[in-house]
Design a protein around this motif. Structure first.
Motif, PDB file in Angstrom:
ATOM      1  N   LEU A  21      -4.139   2.142  31.970  1.00  0.00           N
ATOM      2  CA  LEU A  21      -3.484   3.361  31.497  1.00  0.00           C
ATOM      3  C   LEU A  21      -4.233   3.774  30.457  1.00  0.00           C
ATOM      4  CD1 LEU A  21       0.073   2.100  31.928  1.00  0.00           C
ATOM      5  CD2 LEU A  21      -1.149   4.066  33.074  1.00  0.00           C
ATOM      6  N   GLN A  22      -5.072   3.107  29.595  1.00  0.00           N
ATOM      7  CA  GLN A  22      -5.929   3.686  28.515  1.00  0.00           C
ATOM      8  C   GLN A  22      -7.074   4.619  28.799  1.00  0.00           C
ATOM      9  OE1 GLN A  22      -7.097  -0.233  26.835  1.00  0.00           O
ATOM     10  NE2 GLN A  22      -5.734   0.350  25.054  1.00  0.00           N
ATOM     11  N   LEU A  23      -6.904   5.894  28.193  1.00  0.00           N
ATOM     12  CA  LEU A  23      -7.810   6.768  28.686  1.00  0.00           C
ATOM     13  C   LEU A  23      -9.305   6.685  28.285  1.00  0.00           C
ATOM     14  CD1 LEU A  23      -5.737  10.180  27.853  1.00  0.00           C
ATOM     15  CD2 LEU A  23      -6.288   9.149  30.102  1.00  0.00           C
ATOM     16  N   ARG A  24      -9.387   5.591  27.238  1.00  0.00           N
ATOM     17  CA  ARG A  24     -11.082   5.365  26.954  1.00  0.00           C
ATOM     18  C   ARG A  24     -11.302   4.137  27.763  1.00  0.00           C
ATOM     19  NH1 ARG A  24      -7.223   3.367  22.870  1.00  0.00           N
ATOM     20  NH2 ARG A  24      -7.516   1.185  22.692  1.00  0.00           N
ATOM     21  N   ASN A  25     -10.570   3.759  28.486  1.00  0.00           N
ATOM     22  CA  ASN A  25     -11.046   2.733  29.211  1.00  0.00           C
ATOM     23  C   ASN A  25     -11.900   3.193  30.271  1.00  0.00           C
ATOM     24  OD1 ASN A  25     -11.519   0.635  31.132  1.00  0.00           O
ATOM     25  ND2 ASN A  25      -9.266   0.015  31.494  1.00  0.00           N
ATOM     26  N   GLN A  26     -13.408   2.708  30.459  1.00  0.00           N
ATOM     27  CA  GLN A  26     -14.244   3.044  31.274  1.00  0.00           C
ATOM     28  C   GLN A  26     -14.593   2.204  32.505  1.00  0.00           C
ATOM     29  OE1 GLN A  26     -15.687   6.303  31.031  1.00  0.00           O
ATOM     30  NE2 GLN A  26     -14.173   6.554  29.487  1.00  0.00           N
ATOM     31  N   ASP A  27     -13.841   1.135  32.394  1.00  0.00           N
ATOM     32  CA  ASP A  27     -14.061   0.107  33.552  1.00  0.00           C
ATOM     33  C   ASP A  27     -13.913   0.924  35.061  1.00  0.00           C
ATOM     34  OD1 ASP A  27     -14.333  -1.625  31.680  1.00  0.00           O
ATOM     35  OD2 ASP A  27     -12.117  -2.511  31.944  1.00  0.00           O
ATOM     36  N   PRO A  28     -14.474   0.577  35.839  1.00  0.00           N
ATOM     37  CA  PRO A  28     -14.554   1.222  37.397  1.00  0.00           C
ATOM     38  C   PRO A  28     -12.887   0.821  37.908  1.00  0.00           C
ATOM     39  CG  PRO A  28     -16.178  -0.527  37.101  1.00  0.00           C
ATOM     40  CD  PRO A  28     -15.589  -0.648  35.794  1.00  0.00           C
ATOM     41  N   VAL A  29     -12.375   2.033  38.496  1.00  0.00           N
ATOM     42  CA  VAL A  29     -11.123   2.103  39.184  1.00  0.00           C
ATOM     43  C   VAL A  29     -11.293   1.897  40.579  1.00  0.00           C
ATOM     44  CG1 VAL A  29      -9.079   3.388  39.178  1.00  0.00           C
ATOM     45  CG2 VAL A  29     -10.185   3.412  37.267  1.00  0.00           C
ATOM     46  N   ALA A  34      -2.528   8.752  36.413  1.00  0.00           N
ATOM     47  CA  ALA A  34      -1.199   9.676  36.282  1.00  0.00           C
ATOM     48  C   ALA A  34      -0.225   9.082  37.214  1.00  0.00           C
ATOM     49  CB  ALA A  34      -1.552  11.043  36.635  1.00  0.00           C
ATOM     50  N   LEU A  35      -0.460   8.443  38.241  1.00  0.00           N
ATOM     51  CA  LEU A  35       0.520   7.738  38.983  1.00  0.00           C
ATOM     52  C   LEU A  35       1.068   6.576  38.490  1.00  0.00           C
ATOM     53  CD1 LEU A  35       1.996   7.196  41.805  1.00  0.00           C
ATOM     54  CD2 LEU A  35      -0.131   6.064  42.488  1.00  0.00           C
ATOM     55  N   LEU A  36      -0.002   5.678  37.873  1.00  0.00           N
ATOM     56  CA  LEU A  36       0.457   4.594  37.017  1.00  0.00           C
ATOM     57  C   LEU A  36       1.442   4.899  35.821  1.00  0.00           C
ATOM     58  CD1 LEU A  36      -2.641   2.148  37.207  1.00  0.00           C
ATOM     59  CD2 LEU A  36      -0.392   1.823  38.206  1.00  0.00           C
ATOM     60  N   ALA A  37       0.821   5.804  35.044  1.00  0.00           N
ATOM     61  CA  ALA A  37       1.754   6.348  33.991  1.00  0.00           C
ATOM     62  C   ALA A  37       3.044   6.951  34.362  1.00  0.00           C
ATOM     63  CB  ALA A  37       1.200   7.509  33.445  1.00  0.00           C
ATOM     64  N   ALA A  38       3.214   7.484  35.612  1.00  0.00           N
ATOM     65  CA  ALA A  38       4.429   7.675  35.914  1.00  0.00           C
ATOM     66  C   ALA A  38       5.633   6.683  36.293  1.00  0.00           C
ATOM     67  CB  ALA A  38       4.486   8.713  37.132  1.00  0.00           C
ATOM     68  N   GLU A  39       4.957   5.812  36.918  1.00  0.00           N
ATOM     69  CA  GLU A  39       5.537   4.516  37.352  1.00  0.00           C
ATOM     70  C   GLU A  39       6.019   3.709  36.242  1.00  0.00           C
ATOM     71  OE1 GLU A  39       6.581   3.038  40.195  1.00  0.00           O
ATOM     72  OE2 GLU A  39       6.020   5.057  41.174  1.00  0.00           O
ATOM     73  N   VAL A  40       5.196   3.539  35.262  1.00  0.00           N
ATOM     74  CA  VAL A  40       5.543   2.676  33.895  1.00  0.00           C
ATOM     75  C   VAL A  40       6.697   3.659  33.192  1.00  0.00           C
ATOM     76  CG1 VAL A  40       4.594   2.254  31.762  1.00  0.00           C
ATOM     77  CG2 VAL A  40       3.240   1.785  33.709  1.00  0.00           C
ATOM     78  N   ARG A  41       6.611   4.937  32.941  1.00  0.00           N
ATOM     79  CA  ARG A  41       7.473   5.793  32.582  1.00  0.00           C
ATOM     80  C   ARG A  41       8.987   5.597  33.194  1.00  0.00           C
ATOM     81  NH1 ARG A  41       3.486   9.743  32.505  1.00  0.00           N
ATOM     82  NH2 ARG A  41       2.553   9.683  30.684  1.00  0.00           N
ATOM     83  N   SER A  42       8.919   5.490  34.580  1.00  0.00           N
ATOM     84  CA  SER A  42      10.192   5.423  35.284  1.00  0.00           C
ATOM     85  C   SER A  42      10.815   4.192  34.803  1.00  0.00           C
ATOM     86  CB  SER A  42       9.919   5.337  36.684  1.00  0.00           C
ATOM     87  OG  SER A  42       9.166   4.345  37.105  1.00  0.00           O
TER      88      SER A  42
END
Length: 89
Positions: free
Chosen positions: A59-67, A27-35
């Motif tokens: 940012l892809q919700l289906r991405n299951q890679d470790p964060v 959500a933080l990344l998405a907000a930064e990208v939207r800005s």
């Protein structure tokens, strides 16, 4: 039996906590990208071009890679650096 149950409950709570942290970081990344005028749900390729493929992938919700915190830090740094570049780069 109590020990096994305690281990399972703790593991489940850890998984829930991790999932919550991942959602918040995305959500933080998405907000930064939207800005910066991009829609994370629609502009995957433009985001990958502007901020790097790792940011777009995260940012892809289906991405299951470790964060990891390192991955988030790299994405935020890429966004910060891109903000200093002209739009056509």
């Amino acid at each position: 039996m109590r020990l096994v149950r305690a281990l399972v409950i703790n593991e489940r709570e850890d998984q829930l906590a991790r999932a919550q942290v991942v959602r918040q970081l995305r959500a933080l990344l998405a907000a930064e990208v939207r800005s910066h005028g991009f829609d994370p749900a629609q502009q995957f390729e433009q985001i990958a071009t502007r901020f790097g493929p790792e940011t777009a992938s995260m940012l892809q919700l289906r991405n299951q890679d470790p964060v990891t915190t390192a991955a988030i830090a790299r994405c935020l740094k890429a966004i910060e650096q891109a903000a200093t570049l002209p739009e056509n780069q």
